[in-house]
Motif scaffolding. Structure first.
Motif, PDB file in Angstrom:
ATOM      1  N   VAL A  81      14.429  30.693   7.662  1.00 47.32           N
ATOM      2  CA  VAL A  81      14.534  29.708   6.581  1.00 47.32           C
ATOM      3  C   VAL A  81      13.244  28.911   6.477  1.00 47.32           C
ATOM      4  O   VAL A  81      12.758  28.596   5.383  1.00 47.32           O
ATOM      5  N   MET A  82      12.657  28.583   7.628  1.00 49.28           N
ATOM      6  CA  MET A  82      11.419  27.792   7.626  1.00 49.28           C
ATOM      7  C   MET A  82      10.248  28.542   6.994  1.00 49.28           C
ATOM      8  O   MET A  82       9.275  27.917   6.555  1.00 49.28           O
ATOM      9  N   THR A  83      10.314  29.866   6.942  1.00 46.16           N
ATOM     10  CA  THR A  83       9.225  30.642   6.341  1.00 46.16           C
ATOM     11  C   THR A  83       9.382  30.800   4.839  1.00 46.16           C
ATOM     12  O   THR A  83       8.475  31.313   4.177  1.00 46.16           O
ATOM     13  N   MET A  84      10.501  30.362   4.278  1.00 45.26           N
ATOM     14  CA  MET A  84      10.710  30.487   2.839  1.00 45.26           C
ATOM     15  C   MET A  84       9.764  29.568   2.078  1.00 45.26           C
ATOM     16  O   MET A  84       9.418  28.481   2.548  1.00 45.26           O
ATOM     17  N   GLU A  88      11.574  29.405  -3.248  1.00 44.38           N
ATOM     18  CA  GLU A  88      12.750  30.096  -2.713  1.00 44.38           C
ATOM     19  C   GLU A  88      13.787  29.102  -2.202  1.00 44.38           C
ATOM     20  O   GLU A  88      14.991  29.284  -2.403  1.00 44.38           O
ATOM     21  N   LYS A  89      13.318  28.052  -1.556  1.00 41.23           N
ATOM     22  CA  LYS A  89      14.249  27.031  -1.073  1.00 41.23           C
ATOM     23  C   LYS A  89      14.938  26.318  -2.239  1.00 41.23           C
ATOM     24  O   LYS A  89      16.138  25.995  -2.160  1.00 41.23           O
ATOM     25  N   GLU A 127      22.949  22.589   2.096  1.00 42.71           N
ATOM     26  CA  GLU A 127      23.084  21.952   3.401  1.00 42.71           C
ATOM     27  C   GLU A 127      22.278  22.693   4.462  1.00 42.71           C
ATOM     28  O   GLU A 127      21.643  22.081   5.330  1.00 42.71           O
ATOM     29  N   ILE A 128      22.306  24.028   4.409  1.00 45.91           N
ATOM     30  CA  ILE A 128      21.566  24.819   5.384  1.00 45.91           C
ATOM     31  C   ILE A 128      20.062  24.584   5.247  1.00 45.91           C
ATOM     32  O   ILE A 128      19.356  24.342   6.233  1.00 45.91           O
ATOM     33  N   ILE A 129      19.563  24.658   4.010  1.00 49.21           N
ATOM     34  CA  ILE A 129      18.123  24.481   3.786  1.00 49.21           C
ATOM     35  C   ILE A 129      17.687  23.094   4.218  1.00 49.21           C
ATOM     36  O   ILE A 129      16.667  22.922   4.905  1.00 49.21           O
ATOM     37  N   ASP A 130      18.438  22.077   3.823  1.00 49.87           N
ATOM     38  CA  ASP A 130      18.075  20.700   4.182  1.00 49.87           C
ATOM     39  C   ASP A 130      18.102  20.508   5.697  1.00 49.87           C
ATOM     40  O   ASP A 130      17.233  19.823   6.264  1.00 49.87           O
ATOM     41  N   ARG A 131      19.093  21.084   6.355  1.00 48.30           N
ATOM     42  CA  ARG A 131      19.180  20.931   7.806  1.00 48.30           C
ATOM     43  C   ARG A 131      17.992  21.585   8.505  1.00 48.30           C
ATOM     44  O   ARG A 131      17.402  21.019   9.432  1.00 48.30           O
ATOM     45  N   CYS A 132      17.644  22.780   8.064  1.00 46.18           N
ATOM     46  CA  CYS A 132      16.504  23.481   8.682  1.00 46.18           C
ATOM     47  C   CYS A 132      15.189  22.755   8.396  1.00 46.18           C
ATOM     48  O   CYS A 132      14.290  22.714   9.251  1.00 46.18           O
TER      49      CYS A 132
END
Length: 495
Positions: free
Chosen positions: A302-305, A309-310, A322-327
């Motif tokens: 996710v951090m490489t997106m 993309e995010k 929620e997943i993107i924000d958390r990562c």
């Protein structure tokens, strides 16, 4: 029958964490974007399709069933034995974005841009939990039959542009669902067998794939909680219950003991096979909808997106947001925590206390020392410069086995079907590896595999433990053609 002590069931909060992981397994996959091909064909496990579906709709079967085994006291007057039944699933919710036209009408669109923020059409889901009451266990045989309807609905949410002017709306629609849950109790060799069956009884005909999934129960699973009785593990039943446990039949739903280790009052009937008392890793900060993956790997991905993309992932689904924000907000310490604690599985041995002894005459620290990488990142080979898989060796039956050695494979450790195909096969060792837990793994390619060189080139190996391998002598290049070939299968001695 062995009497049981009635226990007060614990709360279901802990079990629901596991059940939620089942509920959302495969709900949305990395990279969590609507445009990703893997997210265009959904849904996940535990789908009960509508019974009246056209062949072209590719609907899944409409039912599932499970059988659990219990012990119920027969010599404890005044105790009521019963099992509460809860059915949990997702109800699909269509999220349709509509653009407002100049004449005030609305047109369905796949995406609407509002001041640089995308709003997408998408299929969401709504969590449903049906409390189906209790099943009495004192009067056997017995049965229950419950027909429940989950209402559909439609809601509209207005959308405005950057100036506050009406720009469109989001319309959310849900189809009503109809589900029947039946239970049946029967005696079996001094125990009680409880059968729970779930059937989708949606009355309408589904003529297409979209119509079928909208009339389906998704991620369907059961939570059963006993009072005045104890569930028996079907994975590891006691010897007296093993025959009855072997007679239990499961259909698309597998029951396991749930809750705190050692407890026997709760069963999770899941559409995927789990161990008894499954747990969420304590290092996991939240759902990623792929419990067969490693949180750390998915988080790093996710951090490489890219930011674009995010942004699409956030617009795809609130849970993806929620997943993107958390990562995005994870600190280096949080990320390191995802890797878990690397421990020596054997632990430092300490002298036993006076008058006590462990199972082998010693006691081991409850908290063994963590693996020390000397300040190097765990993924850096410098963390342990002494490890060299290409030249390391392991002694098997008094023979040093290293890269290039020939061995015969005898799978034994929780061997699966693929491992059993290798039984008796001769393989060439490509590397000897050690993991951070102190285990040794031997990488192999099969000698008789026509693609062995290609597997070796790609680095695609099969891994076995040393005690699953038999060392073989290397062919002697100075011997004639009549010399024994170690790659031939051994013949049984007729004597």
């Amino acid at each position: 029958m062995t009497p049981v002590t009635p226990t007060t069931p614990v709360g279901l909060d802990h079990v629901r964490r596991i059940a939620d992981a089942v509920l959302y397994e495969g709900y949305l996959l990395y990279p969590y974007r609507a445009s990703s091909h893997k997210n265009r064909s959904r849904w996940q496990f535990g789908v009960l399709g509508p019974p009246h579906a056209a062949p072209g709709s590719f609907a899944e079967e409409p039912d599932m069933a499970m059988q659990a085994l219990l012990t119920v006291p027969d010599d404890a007057p005044g105790i009521t034995a019963e099992v509460s039944v809860r059915l949990r699933f997702l109800q699909l919710q269509v999220r349709e974005v509509q653009r407002r036209e100049r004449d005030g009408s609305h047109t369905a669109v796949g995406e609407l841009d509002l001041a640089g923020v995308s709003v997408l059409s998408w299929d969401e889901a709504v969590e449903c939990e049906l409390d189906l009451g209790t099943v009495p266990l004192n009067d056997v045989p017995g049965s229950t039959d419950e027909l429940r309807t989950v209402p559909g609905g439609e809601e509209s949410e207005p959308l405005t542009d950057g100036h506050g002017a009406p720009a469109g709306r989001v319309v959310r629609r849900r189809e009503p669902l109809t589900v029947r849950v039946r239970t049946r109790t029967a005696r079996d060799d001094g125990h009680l067998r409880l059968t729970v069956s779930v059937t989708n009884e949606h009355p309408a005909t589904a003529t297409g794939k979209d119509a079928a999934i909208r009339a389906s129960l998704i991620g369907t699973h059961l939570l059963l909680q006993a009072r005045g009785a104890d569930f028996i593990s079907l994975r590891e039943p006691p010897q007296a219950a093993a025959p009855a446990a072997a007679r239990c039949e499961q259909r698309r739903c597998w029951p396991v003991l749930a809750g705190a280790k050692g407890s026997t009052d709760t069963v999770l009937g899941a559409p995927i096979i789990l161990y008894d008392h499954p747990e969420i890793a304590e290092q996991s900060p939240g759902a990623l909808f792929d419990s067969t993956e490693i949180d750390e790997i998915l988080t790093l991905r996710v951090m490489t997106m890219t930011e674009e993309e995010k942004a699409e992932a956030r617009a795809t689904d609130p849970r993806a947001r929620e997943i993107i924000d958390r990562c995005d907000t994870m600190s280096p310490g949080d990320l390191q925590q995802l890797h878990g604690l690397l421990r020596d599985p054997h632990g430092p041995v300490r002298p036993p206390a006076e008058g006590t002894a462990g199972p082998r005459g010693d006691l081991r620290d409850a908290e063994p020392a963590a693996f020390d990488t000397g300040g190097a990142p765990w993924w850096d080979p410098a963390a342990d410069a002494s490890v060299e898989p290409g030249s390391d060796s392991v002694v098997i039956e008094g023979v040093a086995v290293a890269k290039g050695s020939l061995v015969r494979v005898h799978p034994s450790r929780r061997a699966d079907a693929q491992d059993l195909f290798f039984a008796g096969q001769v393989a060439r060792v490509t590397a000897v590896l050690s993991d951070v837990d102190g285990g040794v793994h031997v990488a192999l390619v099969l000698v008789d595999d026509p693609a062995a060189d290609m597997h070796d080139w790609y680095g695609r190996y099969f891994y076995f433990a040393p005690d699953e391998l038999e060392p073989l002598p290397a062919p002697d290049p100075h011997q004639g053609d009549d010399s024994p070939d170690p790659t031939e299968h051994r013949k049984e001695d007729p004597s």
